[in-house]
Design a protein around this motif. Structure first.
Motif, PDB file in Angstrom:
ATOM      1  N   GLY A 125      46.659  92.578 137.901  1.00  0.00           N
ATOM      2  CA  GLY A 125      45.854  93.723 137.487  1.00  0.00           C
ATOM      3  C   GLY A 125      45.665  93.768 135.981  1.00  0.00           C
ATOM      4  O   GLY A 125      44.557  94.030 135.491  1.00  0.00           O
ATOM      5  N   ALA A 129      42.159  93.283 134.060  1.00  0.00           N
ATOM      6  CA  ALA A 129      41.799  94.441 133.241  1.00  0.00           C
ATOM      7  C   ALA A 129      41.517  94.016 131.805  1.00  0.00           C
ATOM      8  O   ALA A 129      40.586  94.526 131.166  1.00  0.00           O
ATOM      9  CB  ALA A 129      42.929  95.468 133.276  1.00  0.00           C
ATOM     10  N   TRP A 240      43.700  98.785 134.205  1.00  0.00           N
ATOM     11  CA  TRP A 240      44.939  98.284 134.812  1.00  0.00           C
ATOM     12  C   TRP A 240      45.584  99.348 135.692  1.00  0.00           C
ATOM     13  O   TRP A 240      45.932  99.095 136.854  1.00  0.00           O
ATOM     14  CB  TRP A 240      45.871  97.844 133.693  1.00  0.00           C
ATOM     15  CG  TRP A 240      47.222  97.346 134.123  1.00  0.00           C
ATOM     16  CD1 TRP A 240      47.508  96.594 135.233  1.00  0.00           C
ATOM     17  CD2 TRP A 240      48.454  97.530 133.434  1.00  0.00           C
ATOM     18  NE1 TRP A 240      48.852  96.300 135.277  1.00  0.00           N
ATOM     19  CE2 TRP A 240      49.452  96.867 134.184  1.00  0.00           C
ATOM     20  CE3 TRP A 240      48.812  98.183 132.255  1.00  0.00           C
ATOM     21  CZ2 TRP A 240      50.785  96.846 133.798  1.00  0.00           C
ATOM     22  CZ3 TRP A 240      50.143  98.155 131.865  1.00  0.00           C
ATOM     23  CH2 TRP A 240      51.120  97.502 132.621  1.00  0.00           C
ATOM     24  N   LYS A 243      43.484 100.003 138.820  1.00  0.00           N
ATOM     25  CA  LYS A 243      43.595  98.918 139.792  1.00  0.00           C
ATOM     26  C   LYS A 243      44.917  98.992 140.551  1.00  0.00           C
ATOM     27  O   LYS A 243      44.952  98.873 141.786  1.00  0.00           O
ATOM     28  CB  LYS A 243      43.479  97.561 139.086  1.00  0.00           C
ATOM     29  CG  LYS A 243      42.056  97.159 138.718  1.00  0.00           C
ATOM     30  CD  LYS A 243      42.031  95.783 138.086  1.00  0.00           C
ATOM     31  CE  LYS A 243      40.608  95.305 137.845  1.00  0.00           C
ATOM     32  NZ  LYS A 243      39.896  95.054 139.117  1.00  0.00           N
ATOM     33  N   ASP A 247      45.655  99.966 144.605  1.00  0.00           N
ATOM     34  CA  ASP A 247      46.385  99.059 145.486  1.00  0.00           C
ATOM     35  C   ASP A 247      47.537  99.771 146.195  1.00  0.00           C
ATOM     36  O   ASP A 247      47.806  99.502 147.374  1.00  0.00           O
ATOM     37  CB  ASP A 247      46.941  97.871 144.684  1.00  0.00           C
ATOM     38  CG  ASP A 247      45.870  96.838 144.354  1.00  0.00           C
ATOM     39  OD1 ASP A 247      44.902  96.738 145.137  1.00  0.00           O
ATOM     40  OD2 ASP A 247      46.001  96.148 143.332  1.00  0.00           O
ATOM     41  N   ASP A 266      35.580 105.635 142.583  1.00  0.00           N
ATOM     42  CA  ASP A 266      36.864 104.940 142.754  1.00  0.00           C
ATOM     43  C   ASP A 266      38.016 105.851 143.143  1.00  0.00           C
ATOM     44  O   ASP A 266      39.144 105.391 143.301  1.00  0.00           O
ATOM     45  CB  ASP A 266      37.223 104.174 141.477  1.00  0.00           C
ATOM     46  CG  ASP A 266      37.479 105.091 140.287  1.00  0.00           C
ATOM     47  OD1 ASP A 266      37.371 106.325 140.442  1.00  0.00           O
ATOM     48  OD2 ASP A 266      37.786 104.579 139.190  1.00  0.00           O
TER      49      ASP A 266
END
Length: 298
Positions: A125, A129, A240, A243, A247, A266
């Motif tokens: 990540g 990023a 970062w 992301k 996850d 997102d």
């Protein structure tokens, strides 16, 4: 006013040209390589690559040095990078913790996580990023902001560059065309749909939040000389964390505070990010005024 509008539209012209070329190249690539990826995704990636490649001829055309783009000497740049990463953690982590506390984000217990898998997600990540941050910061807070500052006021430069930064995130088409039905004009149709997505009301809160993000980074770049390293680090830390959060956590669509995020985009960026960063900018503005008064008093 007409001249100011002309400068504001130049980036849009470049973007349209890049997207048009990408539409034609995307069809040609799939015609040669076969059904490897959706055409919309291919066009999106090629457009991004073309925009990044345009940095070099535009830099030469505008006669920018790397220092004028915002790059400090190597030692200072890496120091700024670390400071930017810390700033990014400081400014987004409270948002993520709040979303978890309010049950907007819930732990994804459907997946089996080990310490190794989590470490892998964190490491990859950060790598991706950093790649995203380097490209976007050179493009938006280096080339675009710097070019606009030569021709317009600082307020106009910050505003215009931040609008483009936010809008580019929504230049997307969600149509899935069947490979057998693709024609040379398919890419242009997808491109038109992608630009039309800017009128989608579902993106509004995320668009506003990303505009505020752009303003935050542009002010950071404008207030500190040769500070692109700070912007890259801060931007990378934000990407970062988002992301890794996506996850490890899911968005709880039944949460009472779901309005704080934009689920179309997102599930992180939204009204909470906007209000938090606006508050940070207000505090910074008040602090700057106080420092200026202290300096005058001396």
């Amino acid at each position: 006013m007409i001249r100011w509008l002309g400068y504001a539209l130049v980036p849009l012209v470049i973007l349209v040209i890049a997207a048009t070329i990408a539409s034609m190249l995307g069809y040609g690539l799939l015609w040669i390589a076969g059904d490897i990826l959706p055409l919309a995704k291919v066009i999106s990636k090629i457009t991004l690559v073309l925009l990044l490649l345009s940095i070099f001829p535009l830099k030469n055309y505008l006669q920018f040095s790397w220092a004028e783009l915002g790059f400090a000497p190597k030692a200072m740049f890496f120091k700024q990078l670390g400071q930017g990463l810390a700033l990014g953690l400081l400014t987004l982590l409270p948002v993520l913790l709040t979303l978890y506390w309010l049950d907007v984000h819930v732990w994804d217990d459907t997946r089996h996580w080990t310490a190794g898998k989590i470490a892998e997600k964190i490491g990859l990540g950060l790598f991706f990023a950093m790649l995203i941050a380097v490209g976007e910061e050179i493009l938006f807070r280096g080339l675009l902001l710097g070019g606009l500052r030569r021709k317009t006021s600082i307020i106009a430069a910050v505003t215009i560059s931040s609008i483009y930064y936010a809008a580019l995130h929504f230049l997307k088409s969600k149509s899935q065309l069947v490979y057998a039905d693709l024609t040379p004009s398919s890419g242009l149709k997808l491109m038109a749909e992608a630009f039309a997505n800017w009128l989608n009301p579902a993106i509004l809160s995320a668009l506003l939040a990303l505009f505020v993000v752009g303003v935050f980074l542009a002010i950071l770049r404008s207030r500190v000389p040769q500070s692109l390293g700070l912007c890259i680090g801060c931007h990378a830390a934000w990407v970062w964390q988002i992301k890794v959060s996506r996850d490890l956590f899911n968005v709880n669509l039944q949460a009472d505070s779901l309005f704080l995020v934009n689920t179309y985009y997102d599930g992180v960026v939204g009204p909470l990010v906007s209000s938090w960063l606006v508050s940070a900018l207000i505090v910074y503005g008040l602090w700057s005024q106080r420092q200026a008064k202290v300096g005058l008093g001396d």
